[in-house]
Write an enzyme that holds these catalytic residues in place. Structure first.
Site, mmCIF file in Angstrom:
data_model
loop_
_atom_site.group_PDB
_atom_site.id
_atom_site.type_symbol
_atom_site.label_atom_id
_atom_site.label_comp_id
_atom_site.label_asym_id
_atom_site.label_seq_id
_atom_site.Cartn_x
_atom_site.Cartn_y
_atom_site.Cartn_z
ATOM 1 N N HIS A 38 19.960 72.757 18.258
ATOM 2 C CA HIS A 38 20.912 73.851 18.044
ATOM 3 C C HIS A 38 20.373 74.944 17.134
ATOM 4 C CE1 HIS A 38 21.155 71.338 14.580
ATOM 5 N NE2 HIS A 38 21.866 72.250 13.951
ATOM 6 N N ASP A 39 19.201 74.721 16.509
ATOM 7 C CA ASP A 39 18.601 75.724 15.622
ATOM 8 C C ASP A 39 17.420 76.431 16.274
ATOM 9 O OD1 ASP A 39 20.293 75.044 13.524
ATOM 10 O OD2 ASP A 39 18.907 73.550 12.721
ATOM 11 N N ASP A 52 21.040 65.886 7.874
ATOM 12 C CA ASP A 52 20.751 67.303 7.701
ATOM 13 C C ASP A 52 19.888 67.547 6.455
ATOM 14 O OD1 ASP A 52 21.600 69.985 8.787
ATOM 15 O OD2 ASP A 52 22.214 70.247 6.709
ATOM 16 N N ASP A 96 26.203 63.505 12.580
ATOM 17 C CA ASP A 96 25.424 64.359 11.693
ATOM 18 C C ASP A 96 25.919 64.111 10.269
ATOM 19 O OD1 ASP A 96 23.745 66.604 10.948
ATOM 20 O OD2 ASP A 96 24.054 67.333 12.988
ATOM 21 N N GLU A 128 16.350 65.088 9.155
ATOM 22 C CA GLU A 128 15.815 66.431 9.398
ATOM 23 C C GLU A 128 15.037 66.794 8.133
ATOM 24 O OE1 GLU A 128 17.200 70.974 10.380
ATOM 25 O OE2 GLU A 128 18.087 69.806 8.777
HETATM 26 C C1 NOJ Z 1 20.034 72.371 9.243
HETATM 27 C C2 NOJ Z 1 20.971 72.438 10.413
HETATM 28 O O1 NOJ Z 1 20.339 71.954 11.554
HETATM 29 C C3 NOJ Z 1 21.406 73.876 10.537
HETATM 30 O O2 NOJ Z 1 22.117 74.126 11.716
HETATM 31 C C4 NOJ Z 1 22.221 74.233 9.319
HETATM 32 O O3 NOJ Z 1 22.541 75.596 9.368
HETATM 33 C C5 NOJ Z 1 21.459 73.940 8.030
HETATM 34 N N1 NOJ Z 1 20.760 72.681 8.055
HETATM 35 C C6 NOJ Z 1 22.390 73.915 6.869
HETATM 36 O O4 NOJ Z 1 23.210 72.783 6.938
#
Ligand code: NOJ
Length: 557
Positions: A333-334, A201, A100, A257
């Site tokens: 994970h989000d 990210d 990541d 992302e």
């Molecule tokens: C996206 C990530 O997937 C998430 O888990 C994170 O909290 C935010 N970006 C900030 O880095």
């Protein structure tokens, strides 16, 4: 075939959230040695690539997405030697490792920020985004993505710094060439270590609107920053520079992302010429939960409707064709657990609906991502108290909407959390029916889902009809059939409110896929008469002209 071949197009990626995967030393927190121990499990599943959520040194305000040293390992996860061993063992097994890359922001404990906040003329001052306030107020009305203002006042110099996430995640100033060079050096250092790629990210947020205008106020409190921080004026320049300076020098996989990405933007980020990234994650399909709560944003909890989902899935398949490569995911994970959100996690339908979701996704065009536990059909948690929540996003939202502004009740907020909160994905991986699901011999940092007694890897591997073996087969089919990787997509049954169907075509062959999105038996004549070979289905017996609850069928002809 007119598509250019690439190993990462033919791969299936498995995401590990290291904190919750496997704890080898009994401190209640997953670690690198825990991952190394379980590599044979991943090999058995058949995946090709592991994406590790951040493992760098971090004070963990946002579980590692707040990095204080890009070249060190987080103490709780182990050492650089542990990392090297994990990387070497993965490579021996033919598994690749993708890191990541979190470079929109650093922790406020990163040495760059510690220096930057010291004085206006510090040589690191311009590494971050500092602005004067407007009178006693911040520079504008933006709300951080984790509640509260996006600007933090710093007494030492009397200015505010920007943080799109928590105030411990200060946004880097990408307009500063020194920042970009430092990031490229760090990326090169990891590539030279032998890693196989980066998941980047919020990479779409690197370039901000230089005017920093107020955002639209939607929840009555703060303004929306998204239009001014996503896909900004220089973002493609920066990514192309990164590509020239680092990415193009290695045979690696990259996935950005891309918060706020549109199809047109995705065609640039993931263009087939390869001048930017391999592919991006978009969010449209995971933003389809109907918002019936009085607060907006992500906190809606109604089951996503196929009528909303279908045009989104179809559009991304059709419009990227030949122009850019796509990524495929339900879970990460989000996000809450796919089977609870899109499928049906009741005892009766959990397994069959998890398999249906897997089929729908893995037969589409793009690189599929499996999030840890998805291959077991792991489900959401039930949150009954704010004390159950560990995620800073939930803690802050509760404080803002329930405690401070009294906009909704605690009960409704907890209902939102149980449906869509990130902690649903972060409960420990369920390995077996032993204490703490075999995740840790200590006290896990976050509660284990009580259903681990029946839903766990050991039980799945002892059951030939489990979700695990179904995913194993989906992955194998992709490896064995070019049509699943490269075939052209065409939607079918577009007016159906119950069935999602499509076909893929390549070199005169046709792959037909149909998935019943409901718990009813519905009519479907796509397979009668059956012309071809059934590659996979989650039912061993079919009913002529019908699809049974959550039935999925894939036929090659
Ligand atoms: C996206 C990530 O997937 C998430 O888990 C994170 O909290 C935010 N970006 C900030 O880095």
């Amino acid at each position: 075939m007119n598509e250019k071949r690439a190993w990462w197009k033919e791969s299936v990626v498995y995401q590990i959230y290291p904190r919750s995967f496997s704890d080898s030393n009994g401190d209640g927190i997953g670690d690198l040695n825990g991952i190394t121990e379980h590599l044979p499990y991943l090999k058995e599943l058949g995946i090709d690539v592991i994406w590790l959520s951040p493992i760098y040194k971090s004070p963990n305000d946002d579980n590692g997405y707040d990095i204080s040293d890009y070249r060190e390992i987080m103490d709780e996860f182990g050492t650089m030697d542990d990392f090297d061993r994990m990387l070497a063992r993965s490579h021996e097994l033919g598994l690749k490792i993708v890191m990541d890359l979190v470079v929109n922001h650093t922790s406020d404990e990163h040495p760059w920020f510690i220096e930057s906040r010291k004085s206006k003329d510090n040589k690191y001052r311009d590494y971050y985004i500092w602005k004067d306030g407007k009178g006693d107020n911040p520079p504008n009305n933006w709300q951080s993505l984790f509640s509260g203002p996006a600007w933090e006042y710093d007494e030492t110099t009397g200015q505010y710094y920007l943080h799109c996430f928590t105030k411990k995640q200060a946004d880097l100033n990408w307009e500063n060439e020194k920042v970009r060079n430092a990031v490229y050096d760090m990326m090169t250092w990891w590539c030279d270590k032998g890693i196989d790629g980066f998941r980047m990210d919020v990479i779409s947020m690197l370039s901000k609107d230089p005017d920093y205008p107020d955002g639209e106020v939607t929840d009555g409190i703060y303004g929306d920053l998204m239009p001014y921080v996503c896909n900004g004026p220089h973002v493609h320049e920066y990514i192309q520079e990164m590509n020239r300076r680092v990415l193009s020098k290695y045979d690696i996989m990259t996935v950005g992302e891309a918060a706020g990405v549109t199809i047109d933007e995705a065609k640039k980020y993931a263009n087939s010429e390869g001048s930017e990234l391999g592919m991006v994650f978009h969010f449209e399909h995971v933003n389809t939960d109907a918002t019936t709560t009085p607060i907006l944003g992500k906190w809606g909890y109604d089951h996503p409707d196929l009528k909303k989902l279908r045009p989104i899935l179809n559009k991304w398949q059709l419009e990227l064709e030949g122009k850019a490569w796509g990524s495929l995911y339900w879970d990460n994970h989000d996000q809450p657990r796919a089977v609870s959100r899109f499928g049906n996690d009741s005892e009766k339908y959990r397994v069959v609906s998890a398999k249906m979701l897997g089929t729908l996704l893995h037969m589409m065009k793009g690189t599929p991502y499996v999030y840890q536990g998805e291959e077991l059909g792991m489900t959401n948690m039930v949150f009954t108290s704010p004390d159950d929540c560990k995620d800073v996003e939930e803690i802050n939202a509760y404080r803002q909407y329930v405690t401070e502004h009294k906009m909704i009740s605690s009960e409704v907020m907890l209902k939102c959390f149980s449906a869509v909160a990130r902690d649903n994905a972060r409960t420990p991986m369920q390995w077996n029916a032993d204490k703490n699901a075999g995740f840790s011999t200590g006290t896990p940092w976050i509660a284990v889902n009580p259903n681990y007694v029946t839903i766990n890897a050991e039980a799945a591997m002892a059951d030939k009809d489990s979700v695990f073996y179904y995913y194993q087969k989906l992955i194998r089919l992709r490896h064995e059939n070019d049509i699943i990787v490269y075939g052209q997509f065409r939607p079918l049954l577009e007016d159906s409110g119950e069935i999602y169907a499509y076909e893929r075509t390549l070199d005169g062959k046709v792959l037909t896929v149909a998935c019943n999105w409901t718990e009813n038996t519905v009519s479907c004549d796509l397979f009668d008469p059956l012309a071809g070979e059934e590659l996979i289905s989650n039912y061993s017996e079919h009913i002529k002209g019908m699809l049974q609850p959550y039935e999925a069928r894939v036929v090659l002809s």
